[in-house]
Design a protein around this motif. Sequence first.
Motif, PDB file in Angstrom:
ATOM      1  N   TRP A  35       0.855  -1.153   0.000  1.00  0.00           N
ATOM      2  CA  TRP A  35       0.000   0.000   0.000  1.00  0.00           C
ATOM      3  C   TRP A  35       0.913   1.231   0.000  1.00  0.00           C
ATOM      4  O   TRP A  35       2.114   1.115   0.197  1.00  0.00           O
ATOM      5  CB  TRP A  35      -0.892  -0.018   1.253  1.00  0.00           C
ATOM      6  N   ASN A  66       0.035   0.666  -4.291  1.00  0.00           N
ATOM      7  CA  ASN A  66      -1.177   1.484  -4.192  1.00  0.00           C
ATOM      8  C   ASN A  66      -0.821   2.954  -4.364  1.00  0.00           C
ATOM      9  O   ASN A  66       0.231   3.403  -3.884  1.00  0.00           O
ATOM     10  CB  ASN A  66      -1.846   1.294  -2.821  1.00  0.00           C
ATOM     11  N   MET A  72      -4.682   4.755   6.112  1.00  0.00           N
ATOM     12  CA  MET A  72      -5.256   3.401   6.055  1.00  0.00           C
ATOM     13  C   MET A  72      -5.473   2.830   7.445  1.00  0.00           C
ATOM     14  O   MET A  72      -6.558   2.339   7.737  1.00  0.00           O
ATOM     15  CB  MET A  72      -4.359   2.482   5.222  1.00  0.00           C
ATOM     16  N   ARG A  77      -9.702   4.521   2.942  1.00  0.00           N
ATOM     17  CA  ARG A  77      -9.516   3.490   1.913  1.00  0.00           C
ATOM     18  C   ARG A  77      -9.469   4.156   0.526  1.00  0.00           C
ATOM     19  O   ARG A  77     -10.148   3.767  -0.392  1.00  0.00           O
ATOM     20  CB  ARG A  77     -10.650   2.474   1.973  1.00  0.00           C
ATOM     21  N   ASN A 106      -2.638   0.525  -7.831  1.00  0.00           N
ATOM     22  CA  ASN A 106      -3.984   0.331  -7.307  1.00  0.00           C
ATOM     23  C   ASN A 106      -4.564   1.649  -6.803  1.00  0.00           C
ATOM     24  O   ASN A 106      -4.008   2.280  -5.898  1.00  0.00           O
ATOM     25  CB  ASN A 106      -3.947  -0.698  -6.158  1.00  0.00           C
ATOM     26  N   LEU A 108      -7.376   2.917  -4.854  1.00  0.00           N
ATOM     27  CA  LEU A 108      -8.520   2.668  -3.975  1.00  0.00           C
ATOM     28  C   LEU A 108      -9.494   3.835  -4.073  1.00  0.00           C
ATOM     29  O   LEU A 108      -9.089   5.004  -4.114  1.00  0.00           O
ATOM     30  CB  LEU A 108      -8.047   2.479  -2.525  1.00  0.00           C
ATOM     31  N   GLU A 143     -10.272  -1.839  -7.118  1.00  0.00           N
ATOM     32  CA  GLU A 143     -10.520  -2.946  -6.185  1.00  0.00           C
ATOM     33  C   GLU A 143     -11.867  -2.829  -5.497  1.00  0.00           C
ATOM     34  O   GLU A 143     -12.287  -1.724  -5.133  1.00  0.00           O
ATOM     35  CB  GLU A 143      -9.411  -2.972  -5.127  1.00  0.00           C
ATOM     36  N   LEU A 145     -13.880  -3.927  -2.067  1.00  0.00           N
ATOM     37  CA  LEU A 145     -13.583  -4.324  -0.687  1.00  0.00           C
ATOM     38  C   LEU A 145     -14.861  -4.804  -0.019  1.00  0.00           C
ATOM     39  O   LEU A 145     -15.976  -4.466  -0.443  1.00  0.00           O
ATOM     40  CB  LEU A 145     -13.016  -3.136   0.104  1.00  0.00           C
ATOM     41  N   ASN A 150     -14.958  -2.497   5.787  1.00  0.00           N
ATOM     42  CA  ASN A 150     -14.841  -1.201   5.101  1.00  0.00           C
ATOM     43  C   ASN A 150     -16.237  -0.613   4.889  1.00  0.00           C
ATOM     44  O   ASN A 150     -16.707  -0.478   3.759  1.00  0.00           O
ATOM     45  CB  ASN A 150     -14.145  -1.405   3.749  1.00  0.00           C
ATOM     46  N   ASP A 178      -9.475  -9.052  -5.527  1.00  0.00           N
ATOM     47  CA  ASP A 178      -9.080  -9.481  -4.171  1.00  0.00           C
ATOM     48  C   ASP A 178     -10.091 -10.548  -3.752  1.00  0.00           C
ATOM     49  O   ASP A 178     -11.227 -10.243  -3.341  1.00  0.00           O
ATOM     50  CB  ASP A 178      -9.111  -8.296  -3.203  1.00  0.00           C
ATOM     51  N   HIS A 181     -11.921 -10.393  -0.229  1.00  0.00           N
ATOM     52  CA  HIS A 181     -13.020  -9.439  -0.106  1.00  0.00           C
ATOM     53  C   HIS A 181     -14.247  -9.911  -0.862  1.00  0.00           C
ATOM     54  O   HIS A 181     -15.373  -9.806  -0.371  1.00  0.00           O
ATOM     55  CB  HIS A 181     -12.585  -8.071  -0.632  1.00  0.00           C
ATOM     56  N   GLN A 204      -5.283 -10.606  -5.494  1.00  0.00           N
ATOM     57  CA  GLN A 204      -4.799 -10.704  -4.120  1.00  0.00           C
ATOM     58  C   GLN A 204      -5.582 -11.808  -3.407  1.00  0.00           C
ATOM     59  O   GLN A 204      -6.757 -12.044  -3.714  1.00  0.00           O
ATOM     60  CB  GLN A 204      -4.974  -9.361  -3.372  1.00  0.00           C
ATOM     61  N   ARG A 211      -9.180 -13.902   7.265  1.00  0.00           N
ATOM     62  CA  ARG A 211      -8.141 -13.222   6.462  1.00  0.00           C
ATOM     63  C   ARG A 211      -6.745 -13.779   6.766  1.00  0.00           C
ATOM     64  O   ARG A 211      -5.751 -13.053   6.742  1.00  0.00           O
ATOM     65  CB  ARG A 211      -8.177 -11.706   6.640  1.00  0.00           C
ATOM     66  N   GLU A 238      -2.060 -11.160   0.670  1.00  0.00           N
ATOM     67  CA  GLU A 238      -2.498 -10.026   1.475  1.00  0.00           C
ATOM     68  C   GLU A 238      -3.292 -10.550   2.669  1.00  0.00           C
ATOM     69  O   GLU A 238      -4.447 -10.154   2.912  1.00  0.00           O
ATOM     70  CB  GLU A 238      -3.348  -9.073   0.638  1.00  0.00           C
TER      71      GLU A 238
HETATM   72  O1  LIG Z   1      -7.701  -2.407   2.825  1.00  0.00           O
HETATM   73  C1  LIG Z   1      -7.736  -3.589   2.407  1.00  0.00           C
HETATM   74  O2  LIG Z   1      -8.243  -4.559   3.020  1.00  0.00           O
HETATM   75  C2  LIG Z   1      -7.163  -3.850   1.100  1.00  0.00           C
HETATM   76  O3  LIG Z   1      -7.252  -4.953   0.618  1.00  0.00           O
HETATM   77  C3  LIG Z   1      -6.476  -2.705   0.405  1.00  0.00           C
HETATM   78  O4  LIG Z   1      -5.865  -3.121  -0.798  1.00  0.00           O
END
Ligand SMILES: O=C(O)C(=O)CO
Length: 252
Positions: A35, A66, A72, A77, A106, A108, A143, A145, A150, A178, A181, A204, A211, A238
């Motif tokens: 990131w 990113n 973050m 985000r 990336n 976000l 991406e 999420l 989030n 991802d 997510h 990812q 996770r 990730e």
């Molecule tokens: O914030 C997160 O969980 C992400 O996957 C950011 O890339």
Amino acid sequence: MLRFDVNLSILFTDLPLLDRPSAAARAGFDAVEMWWPFDGPTPPRAELQALRSAVDDAGVRLVALNFDAGDMPGGDRGVLTSTDRFLANVDVAVELAGSLGCRILNALYGNADDTPECRRAATANLRKAADRAADIGATVVVEALNTYENPRYPITSSKRAFEVIDDVGRDNVKFLADLYHLHRMGEDVLDLIDTQAHRFGHVQIADDPGRGHPGSGRMPYRAIFERLEAYGGHIGLEYRHEGQGAFDWRTA
Ligand SMILES: O=C(O)C(=O)CO
């Protein structure tokens, strides 16, 4: 053959940032991603150079980065719809990526209301980022999420991410799949890979629930990896690992 890279913003976090590339190399990884690792969109040149040196000296390759995404750890985000801040970062991030041979950036979306005004700003700013990224042959990725971690992030499905990407209309703007997510949001990740992998700019992974590393949850990673053989790009690790470093389940 699957190619993995390790995300140094969620793994090896027991170490200072500049020590993480060499730790990843010692752990057997040859590719990393991260990131945006700086406070703010335009860090001092000395900080940028220190990171370049840490990656180069470790002998690893930065394969994804990113753009600035705000605080973050504090829950931000992304700043895509905060035009001044996002555009102030584009040249810096693209220059850093280009100097390290990184070709995935990336963007976000940010904890923004999904209003027409925000959509217009996001589309315009993604076009600017894509055109600047094209100067180094890079791809900008968008991406989705999950809403549980989030709650204010508006892009929470592959469908909505594809809408954003289609609105931008640039060949070098693609989807960041991802899978953690997406699975947490109830998507059929096997079907998504089967039908949409051609639109993936990056992948990812982590397992759901928790996770953690692949195999620690209930996702069908054996079938996922079989399908990703045709994908060809790097797969970003990730996931969270409570111990030091990164648990490399491949050697478990
Ligand atoms: O914030 C997160 O969980 C992400 O996957 C950011 O890339």
